[in-house]
Motif scaffolding. Sequence first.
Motif, PDB file in Angstrom:
ATOM      1  N   ASP A  70     -33.144 -57.853  83.828  1.00  0.00           N
ATOM      2  CA  ASP A  70     -34.280 -57.020  83.100  1.00  0.00           C
ATOM      3  C   ASP A  70     -35.333 -56.779  83.918  1.00  0.00           C
ATOM      4  OD1 ASP A  70     -35.122 -56.190  80.736  1.00  0.00           O
ATOM      5  OD2 ASP A  70     -36.272 -57.940  80.147  1.00  0.00           O
ATOM      6  N   VAL A  71     -36.055 -55.771  83.321  1.00  0.00           N
ATOM      7  CA  VAL A  71     -37.424 -55.409  83.918  1.00  0.00           C
ATOM      8  C   VAL A  71     -38.287 -54.873  82.839  1.00  0.00           C
ATOM      9  CG1 VAL A  71     -36.587 -52.896  84.417  1.00  0.00           C
ATOM     10  CG2 VAL A  71     -38.239 -54.120  86.123  1.00  0.00           C
ATOM     11  N   SER A  72     -39.749 -54.966  83.291  1.00  0.00           N
ATOM     12  CA  SER A  72     -40.645 -54.433  82.385  1.00  0.00           C
ATOM     13  C   SER A  72     -40.794 -52.812  82.567  1.00  0.00           C
ATOM     14  CB  SER A  72     -41.934 -55.119  82.863  1.00  0.00           C
ATOM     15  OG  SER A  72     -43.079 -54.490  81.894  1.00  0.00           O
ATOM     16  N   LYS A  73     -41.533 -52.123  81.477  1.00  0.00           N
ATOM     17  CA  LYS A  73     -41.685 -50.871  81.455  1.00  0.00           C
ATOM     18  C   LYS A  73     -43.011 -50.497  82.323  1.00  0.00           C
ATOM     19  CE  LYS A  73     -43.510 -49.803  77.177  1.00  0.00           C
ATOM     20  NZ  LYS A  73     -43.611 -48.969  75.680  1.00  0.00           N
ATOM     21  N   VAL A 114     -35.195 -48.879  76.345  1.00  0.00           N
ATOM     22  CA  VAL A 114     -34.428 -48.970  77.466  1.00  0.00           C
ATOM     23  C   VAL A 114     -34.407 -47.747  78.499  1.00  0.00           C
ATOM     24  CG1 VAL A 114     -31.791 -48.924  77.824  1.00  0.00           C
ATOM     25  CG2 VAL A 114     -32.681 -50.342  76.074  1.00  0.00           C
ATOM     26  N   ALA A 115     -34.336 -46.894  78.019  1.00  0.00           N
ATOM     27  CA  ALA A 115     -34.773 -45.609  78.908  1.00  0.00           C
ATOM     28  C   ALA A 115     -35.905 -45.646  79.652  1.00  0.00           C
ATOM     29  CB  ALA A 115     -34.955 -44.260  78.132  1.00  0.00           C
ATOM     30  N   ASP A 116     -37.262 -46.270  78.942  1.00  0.00           N
ATOM     31  CA  ASP A 116     -38.622 -46.574  79.821  1.00  0.00           C
ATOM     32  C   ASP A 116     -37.995 -47.473  80.915  1.00  0.00           C
ATOM     33  OD1 ASP A 116     -39.643 -44.714  78.001  1.00  0.00           O
ATOM     34  OD2 ASP A 116     -40.405 -46.157  76.893  1.00  0.00           O
ATOM     35  N   LYS A 117     -37.563 -48.323  80.430  1.00  0.00           N
ATOM     36  CA  LYS A 117     -37.172 -49.488  81.976  1.00  0.00           C
ATOM     37  C   LYS A 117     -36.360 -49.034  82.721  1.00  0.00           C
ATOM     38  CE  LYS A 117     -37.706 -53.751  78.952  1.00  0.00           C
ATOM     39  NZ  LYS A 117     -36.974 -54.965  78.716  1.00  0.00           N
ATOM     40  N   ALA A 118     -35.537 -48.062  82.505  1.00  0.00           N
ATOM     41  CA  ALA A 118     -34.788 -47.310  83.448  1.00  0.00           C
ATOM     42  C   ALA A 118     -35.511 -46.510  84.291  1.00  0.00           C
ATOM     43  CB  ALA A 118     -33.677 -46.388  82.835  1.00  0.00           C
ATOM     44  N   GLN A 119     -36.374 -45.695  83.794  1.00  0.00           N
ATOM     45  CA  GLN A 119     -37.251 -44.792  84.441  1.00  0.00           C
ATOM     46  C   GLN A 119     -38.386 -45.489  85.529  1.00  0.00           C
ATOM     47  OE1 GLN A 119     -40.038 -42.335  82.148  1.00  0.00           O
ATOM     48  NE2 GLN A 119     -39.645 -40.702  83.512  1.00  0.00           N
ATOM     49  N   PRO A 154     -32.095 -41.068  74.848  1.00  0.00           N
ATOM     50  CA  PRO A 154     -33.416 -41.191  75.682  1.00  0.00           C
ATOM     51  C   PRO A 154     -33.210 -41.129  76.995  1.00  0.00           C
ATOM     52  CG  PRO A 154     -33.279 -42.816  73.690  1.00  0.00           C
ATOM     53  CD  PRO A 154     -32.045 -42.479  73.943  1.00  0.00           C
ATOM     54  N   VAL A 155     -31.920 -41.803  77.378  1.00  0.00           N
ATOM     55  CA  VAL A 155     -31.606 -41.849  78.844  1.00  0.00           C
ATOM     56  C   VAL A 155     -31.052 -40.373  79.503  1.00  0.00           C
ATOM     57  CG1 VAL A 155     -30.137 -42.935  80.666  1.00  0.00           C
ATOM     58  CG2 VAL A 155     -30.865 -44.330  78.810  1.00  0.00           C
ATOM     59  N   LEU A 156     -30.478 -39.838  78.516  1.00  0.00           N
ATOM     60  CA  LEU A 156     -30.042 -38.638  79.130  1.00  0.00           C
ATOM     61  C   LEU A 156     -31.271 -37.514  79.135  1.00  0.00           C
ATOM     62  CD1 LEU A 156     -26.698 -37.732  77.051  1.00  0.00           C
ATOM     63  CD2 LEU A 156     -26.811 -38.641  79.384  1.00  0.00           C
TER      64      LEU A 156
END
Length: 249
Positions: A70-73, A114-119, A154-156
């Motif tokens: 996991d990771v923080s945004k 989830v998308a914010d964390k991916a970014q 949101p990821v796309l």
Amino acid sequence: MNTAQPRKRLVIGNWKMHGNQAANASLLDGLCAGFPAVRACDLAVCVPFPYLGQAGASLQGSGISWGAQDVSKHEQGAYTGEVSAAMLADFSCSWVLVGHSERRSIHGESDQLVADKAQAALAAGLTPVVCVGETLEQNEAGTTDEVIARQLAPVLALGAAALEKIVIAYEPVWAIGTGRTATPEQAQQVHAAIRARLDGSVAAKVRILYGGSVKAANAASLFTMPDIDGALVGGAALMAEEFLRIAAA
């Protein structure tokens, strides 16, 4: 003529909340000893935060990479208990899981979070492994495609340049830790639908993994499917021999 490079298989072990220093040492040593015989794929482990240093020290130079679950945004600040992407990069992580079903269900993580964390992961040079999947109720209601489309939206929206650097993991919630596994054909159908949602130039590059009670006994049949590029492995990743057998498949 199709000039796209074949996608290299990727197998990631998710230790979840398991491990201690002694057990980890034995597991990591076993992986390092056995991996040279199965180098046909990329192999990685995502370990609990306290053991990132141990994983890095043990796996350095082995060809096996490591990451977090996991990771923080957020980049930094007054967020007690959070761990930033920069901190993970400081431990030479290559990967981070985002949106695992247990984070979504237990911690209420939204699709946008989830998308914010991916970014955030991408900004720190990490590869986010974006997890998507439906519950048993949603599967039986025939809404799998709708659920996954919502989770991915949101990821796309991050765009093609970001998507090229992301891994997607399809994990049917009903198959995680239950011993039930989607048939290779069922999994392939969902993987193909996910790939169809990607922009044409990106679709051939993005690796899509299957997760959900993956074992050595079913890995080979799953990996024969054209859109299944590897596996996100739970319980079987805690046993070096079994995990390596999955990678060898």
